[in-house]
Design a protein around this motif. Structure first.
Motif, PDB file in Angstrom:
ATOM      1  N   PRO A  96      39.091  47.619  50.816  1.00 23.40           N
ATOM      2  CA  PRO A  96      40.282  47.790  49.959  1.00 23.40           C
ATOM      3  C   PRO A  96      40.735  46.760  48.693  1.00 23.40           C
ATOM      4  O   PRO A  96      41.258  47.107  47.852  1.00 23.40           O
ATOM      5  CB  PRO A  96      41.388  47.271  51.011  1.00 23.40           C
ATOM      6  CG  PRO A  96      40.974  46.363  51.912  1.00 23.40           C
ATOM      7  CD  PRO A  96      39.747  46.575  52.057  1.00 23.40           C
ATOM      8  N   ALA A  97      39.616  45.767  48.826  1.00 22.28           N
ATOM      9  CA  ALA A  97      39.754  44.899  47.637  1.00 22.28           C
ATOM     10  C   ALA A  97      38.830  45.191  46.270  1.00 22.28           C
ATOM     11  O   ALA A  97      39.058  45.121  45.476  1.00 22.28           O
ATOM     12  CB  ALA A  97      39.245  43.337  48.187  1.00 22.28           C
ATOM     13  N   VAL A  98      37.679  45.605  46.674  1.00 26.43           N
ATOM     14  CA  VAL A  98      36.730  45.905  45.714  1.00 26.43           C
ATOM     15  C   VAL A  98      37.210  46.827  44.384  1.00 26.43           C
ATOM     16  O   VAL A  98      37.173  46.420  43.295  1.00 26.43           O
ATOM     17  CB  VAL A  98      35.458  46.641  46.270  1.00 26.43           C
ATOM     18  CG1 VAL A  98      34.240  46.891  45.291  1.00 26.43           C
ATOM     19  CG2 VAL A  98      34.717  45.731  47.314  1.00 26.43           C
ATOM     20  N   SER A  99      37.826  47.754  44.871  1.00 24.58           N
ATOM     21  CA  SER A  99      38.341  48.594  43.804  1.00 24.58           C
ATOM     22  C   SER A  99      39.343  48.136  42.934  1.00 24.58           C
ATOM     23  O   SER A  99      39.394  47.998  41.655  1.00 24.58           O
ATOM     24  CB  SER A  99      38.850  49.969  44.173  1.00 24.58           C
ATOM     25  OG  SER A  99      39.883  49.863  45.265  1.00 24.58           O
ATOM     26  N   GLN A 100      40.119  47.335  43.554  1.00 26.38           N
ATOM     27  CA  GLN A 100      41.254  46.668  42.747  1.00 26.38           C
ATOM     28  C   GLN A 100      40.779  45.435  42.041  1.00 26.38           C
ATOM     29  O   GLN A 100      41.246  45.240  40.935  1.00 26.38           O
ATOM     30  CB  GLN A 100      42.322  45.943  43.851  1.00 26.38           C
ATOM     31  CG  GLN A 100      42.908  46.880  44.832  1.00 26.38           C
ATOM     32  CD  GLN A 100      43.896  47.918  44.134  1.00 26.38           C
ATOM     33  OE1 GLN A 100      44.050  47.721  42.939  1.00 26.38           O
ATOM     34  NE2 GLN A 100      44.576  48.739  44.826  1.00 26.38           N
ATOM     35  N   ILE A 101      39.688  44.751  42.552  1.00 21.35           N
ATOM     36  CA  ILE A 101      38.681  43.562  41.648  1.00 21.35           C
ATOM     37  C   ILE A 101      38.296  44.346  40.386  1.00 21.35           C
ATOM     38  O   ILE A 101      38.318  43.825  39.384  1.00 21.35           O
ATOM     39  CB  ILE A 101      37.944  43.096  42.563  1.00 21.35           C
ATOM     40  CG1 ILE A 101      38.563  42.018  43.738  1.00 21.35           C
ATOM     41  CG2 ILE A 101      36.906  42.202  41.576  1.00 21.35           C
ATOM     42  CD1 ILE A 101      37.544  41.587  44.821  1.00 21.35           C
ATOM     43  N   LYS A 102      37.510  45.591  40.471  1.00 17.80           N
ATOM     44  CA  LYS A 102      36.836  46.031  39.633  1.00 17.80           C
ATOM     45  C   LYS A 102      37.931  46.633  38.573  1.00 17.80           C
ATOM     46  O   LYS A 102      37.789  46.907  37.301  1.00 17.80           O
ATOM     47  CB  LYS A 102      36.086  47.162  40.138  1.00 17.80           C
ATOM     48  CG  LYS A 102      34.874  47.040  40.700  1.00 17.80           C
ATOM     49  CD  LYS A 102      33.853  47.786  41.430  1.00 17.80           C
ATOM     50  CE  LYS A 102      32.653  46.939  41.969  1.00 17.80           C
ATOM     51  NZ  LYS A 102      31.719  48.131  42.487  1.00 17.80           N
ATOM     52  N   ALA A 103      39.290  47.057  38.967  1.00 21.82           N
ATOM     53  CA  ALA A 103      40.269  47.557  37.794  1.00 21.82           C
ATOM     54  C   ALA A 103      40.822  46.393  37.455  1.00 21.82           C
ATOM     55  O   ALA A 103      41.733  46.536  36.487  1.00 21.82           O
ATOM     56  CB  ALA A 103      41.173  48.107  39.008  1.00 21.82           C
ATOM     57  N   GLY A 104      40.673  45.227  37.700  1.00 22.63           N
ATOM     58  CA  GLY A 104      41.268  43.956  37.145  1.00 22.63           C
ATOM     59  C   GLY A 104      42.779  43.653  37.609  1.00 22.63           C
ATOM     60  O   GLY A 104      43.329  42.763  37.295  1.00 22.63           O
ATOM     61  N   LYS A 105      43.113  44.040  38.815  1.00 23.88           N
ATOM     62  CA  LYS A 105      44.124  43.920  39.683  1.00 23.88           C
ATOM     63  C   LYS A 105      44.281  42.679  40.479  1.00 23.88           C
ATOM     64  O   LYS A 105      45.081  42.015  40.733  1.00 23.88           O
ATOM     65  CB  LYS A 105      44.724  45.238  40.188  1.00 23.88           C
ATOM     66  CG  LYS A 105      44.997  46.285  39.584  1.00 23.88           C
ATOM     67  CD  LYS A 105      45.503  47.305  40.210  1.00 23.88           C
ATOM     68  CE  LYS A 105      45.827  48.656  39.453  1.00 23.88           C
ATOM     69  NZ  LYS A 105      46.174  49.921  40.026  1.00 23.88           N
ATOM     70  N   LEU A 106      42.874  42.285  40.763  1.00 23.91           N
ATOM     71  CA  LEU A 106      42.752  41.129  41.605  1.00 23.91           C
ATOM     72  C   LEU A 106      41.667  40.274  40.928  1.00 23.91           C
ATOM     73  O   LEU A 106      40.586  40.854  40.094  1.00 23.91           O
ATOM     74  CB  LEU A 106      42.317  41.295  43.044  1.00 23.91           C
ATOM     75  CG  LEU A 106      43.277  41.860  43.821  1.00 23.91           C
ATOM     76  CD1 LEU A 106      42.802  42.454  45.218  1.00 23.91           C
ATOM     77  CD2 LEU A 106      44.497  40.924  44.204  1.00 23.91           C
ATOM     78  N   LYS A 107      41.630  39.062  41.127  1.00 25.51           N
ATOM     79  CA  LYS A 107      40.415  38.120  40.490  1.00 25.51           C
ATOM     80  C   LYS A 107      39.630  37.656  41.663  1.00 25.51           C
ATOM     81  O   LYS A 107      40.279  36.858  42.561  1.00 25.51           O
ATOM     82  CB  LYS A 107      40.912  37.028  39.557  1.00 25.51           C
ATOM     83  CG  LYS A 107      40.143  36.256  38.949  1.00 25.51           C
ATOM     84  CD  LYS A 107      40.751  34.846  38.420  1.00 25.51           C
ATOM     85  CE  LYS A 107      41.819  35.238  37.296  1.00 25.51           C
ATOM     86  NZ  LYS A 107      42.165  33.923  36.781  1.00 25.51           N
ATOM     87  N   ALA A 108      38.190  37.912  41.731  1.00 28.01           N
ATOM     88  CA  ALA A 108      37.557  37.610  43.095  1.00 28.01           C
ATOM     89  C   ALA A 108      36.709  36.171  42.543  1.00 28.01           C
ATOM     90  O   ALA A 108      36.282  35.911  41.594  1.00 28.01           O
ATOM     91  CB  ALA A 108      36.491  38.486  43.017  1.00 28.01           C
ATOM     92  N   LEU A 109      37.062  35.180  43.442  1.00 28.16           N
ATOM     93  CA  LEU A 109      36.521  33.913  43.336  1.00 28.16           C
ATOM     94  C   LEU A 109      35.276  33.547  44.276  1.00 28.16           C
ATOM     95  O   LEU A 109      34.542  32.590  43.858  1.00 28.16           O
ATOM     96  CB  LEU A 109      37.599  32.905  43.680  1.00 28.16           C
ATOM     97  CG  LEU A 109      38.907  32.710  43.025  1.00 28.16           C
ATOM     98  CD1 LEU A 109      39.893  31.547  43.285  1.00 28.16           C
ATOM     99  CD2 LEU A 109      38.653  32.898  41.352  1.00 28.16           C
ATOM    100  N   ALA A 110      35.377  34.175  45.456  1.00 33.59           N
ATOM    101  CA  ALA A 110      34.510  33.844  46.385  1.00 33.59           C
ATOM    102  C   ALA A 110      34.087  34.968  47.281  1.00 33.59           C
ATOM    103  O   ALA A 110      35.103  35.500  47.866  1.00 33.59           O
ATOM    104  CB  ALA A 110      34.559  32.665  46.890  1.00 33.59           C
TER     105      ALA A 110
END
Length: 325
Positions: free
Chosen positions: A210-224
Motif C-alpha cells: 500500500p505504500a509504494v504507489s503513495q511514495i512514488k506519487a509524492g504523498k509519502l516520503k520514504a526514509l528507510a
C-alpha cells in the motif's frame, strides 16, 4: 457387460453411496465459494495480496475465492472468526504473521493461535518501509532521530494495531535510536497510512504494497526499509542498518484453517496454492511491491516455522515490555 461385471459395478456404486457424508464432502470439495478472511480493513498489504491470490486460485479450485475484511484488534477479530468457523475448508484465514505469532503475547482479546488455527502454507516474505508525511522536515533517519530528540514523544507513528509488525518496528526503532515516539494504533494499514498522508500522524512503518504507489506519487516520503537489503521497488531507499540503526523487521503472510479441518482439504489447498504462487501474475505482483516468494515449505515445516516464530517473538516482546492490552 456380462452379469458378473454388472454386479461388480453395482456393488462398487453402492459402496460409494455408503461412504460417510463427511468423506463424500471432502472428496467433492469445494462445491461452493471459499472465503479468505483478512483481519484488516481493505487496502492494506495483506488485503492486496490476498485478492491477487484469490483470483488465481479460483480456476484451480473450480469455485470462486472471495476476500472478507474483518478488521480490528490487530487481526485478532479475524483470527477468532476463522477459529470458530465450521472446519469444512470454506473459511480460511489469510493471516499476517503477527496475527498468529505476536497477538497471543500482547492482546488479551487474542485466541491461543497455536491451538486455534491450523497452518497450511506460507505465501509471502517481505519487509517494511519507514515513511513520513512529506511536510516533515527530514530526509533521512539521522535527521528524524535528531527531530525526535528535540521534543520527546511529539512525533507519532501509526500501525495496524497493537502487536502488529509495524507497531513492533516502531518500538524496536525507538529503542535502538534512544528516542521516544507516540504509538497510534488503527484497524488496518490502509487507514493508518491515510492519516500519515493527511498529516495527522508523523510516520508509519508500512508494509510495501500500500505504500509504494503513495511514495512514488509524492504523498509519502520514504526514509528507510527494514530488511537486510534494499527492495527492487524502492532501490534508492537505504535500509535502517545502512543508516546506523541496528534493527531488522521482516514479515510474512500465510493461510490457516479452523481446527479439525480434514487433512485431505488442507492438502488440496496447499497443493493449489503452490501452483497459484508459481503463476507469473503472482510473482510479478509481489516483485512490483517489493515482496518475495517464501521458502517452499510443507505443511509440517510451515507449522514448525510458526511455532518457532511464536517462541521468538514472545521473548522479544517481553524484553521490549510490550504488554497485553
Amino acid at each position: 457387460m456380462n452379469a458378473l461385471s454388472r454386479r461388480h459395478a453395482l456393488a462398487l456404486g453402492s459402496g460409494a453411496l455408503l461412504l460417510p457424508s463427511s468423506l463424500r464432502a471432502q472428496a467433492a470439495w469445494p462445491t461452493q465459494p471459499v472465503s479468505f478472511v483478512v483481519g484488516y480493513a481493505a487496502g492494506g498489504g495483506a488485503d492486496i495480496v490476498a485478492r491477487e491470490l484469490a483470483h488465481l486460485l479460483t480456476p484451480l479450485l473450480g469455485q470462486t475465492v472471495i476476500v472478507e475484511n474483518k478488521g480490528g484488534a490487530a487481526g485478532a477479530i479475524g483470527a477468532r472468526f476463522v477459529s470458530n468457523a465450521k472446519p469444512d475448508g470454506y473459511t480460511i484465514f489469510y493471516a499476517v504473521g503477527t496475527n498468529v505469532v505476536t497477538n497471543p503475547h500482547v492482546l488479551k482479546s487474542s485466541i491461543d493461535t497455536l491451538a486455534g488455527l491450523v497452518p497450511i502454507i506460507q505465501t509471502t516474505d517481505y519487509q517494511y518501509v519507514l515513511a513520513v508525511n512529506p511536510n516533515v522536515p527530514v530526509n533521512n533517519v539521522k535527521e528524524l532521530i535528531a527531530l525526535a530528540k528535540k521534543d520527546p514523544g511529539k512525533l507519532t507513528y501509526s500501525s495496524s494495531g497493537v502487536g502488529g509488525n509495524n507497531h513492533l518496528a516502531g518500538a524496536l526503532f525507538a529503542d535502538a535510536a534512544g528516542i521516544e515516539l507516540t504509538h497510534a494504533p488503527y484497524k488496518g494499514t490502509g487507514p493508518a497510512l491515510m492519516d500519515v498522508i493527511s498529516g495527522v500522524i508523523t510516520m508509519n512503518f508500512s508494509s510495501l504494497p500500500p505504500a509504494v504507489s503513495q511514495i512514488k506519487a509524492g504523498k509519502l516520503k520514504a526514509l528507510a526499509v527494514t530488511g537486510n537489503k534494499r527492495v527492487s521497488s524502492l532501490p534508492d531507499v537505504p535500509t535502517l542498518k545502512e543508516q546506523g540503526v541496528d534493527v531488522t523487521v521482516t514479515g510474512w503472510h500465510g493461510l490457516f484453517a479452523p481446527p479439525k479441518t480434514p487433512d485431505a482439504i488442507l492438502d488440496r489447498i496447499h497443493k493449489e496454492t503452490v501452483a497459484a504462487m508459481k503463476d507469473p501474475k503472482f510473482t510479478g505482483a509481489l516483485a512490483k511491491d517489493g515482496l518475495e516468494l517464501p521458502p517452499n515449505r510443507s505443511r509440517a515445516e510451515f507449522a514448525k516455522y510458526v511455532q518457532d516464530e511464536h517462541t521468538f517473538w514472545g521473548k522479544k516482546l517481553k524484553a521490549l515490555n510490550i504488554k497485553a492490552e
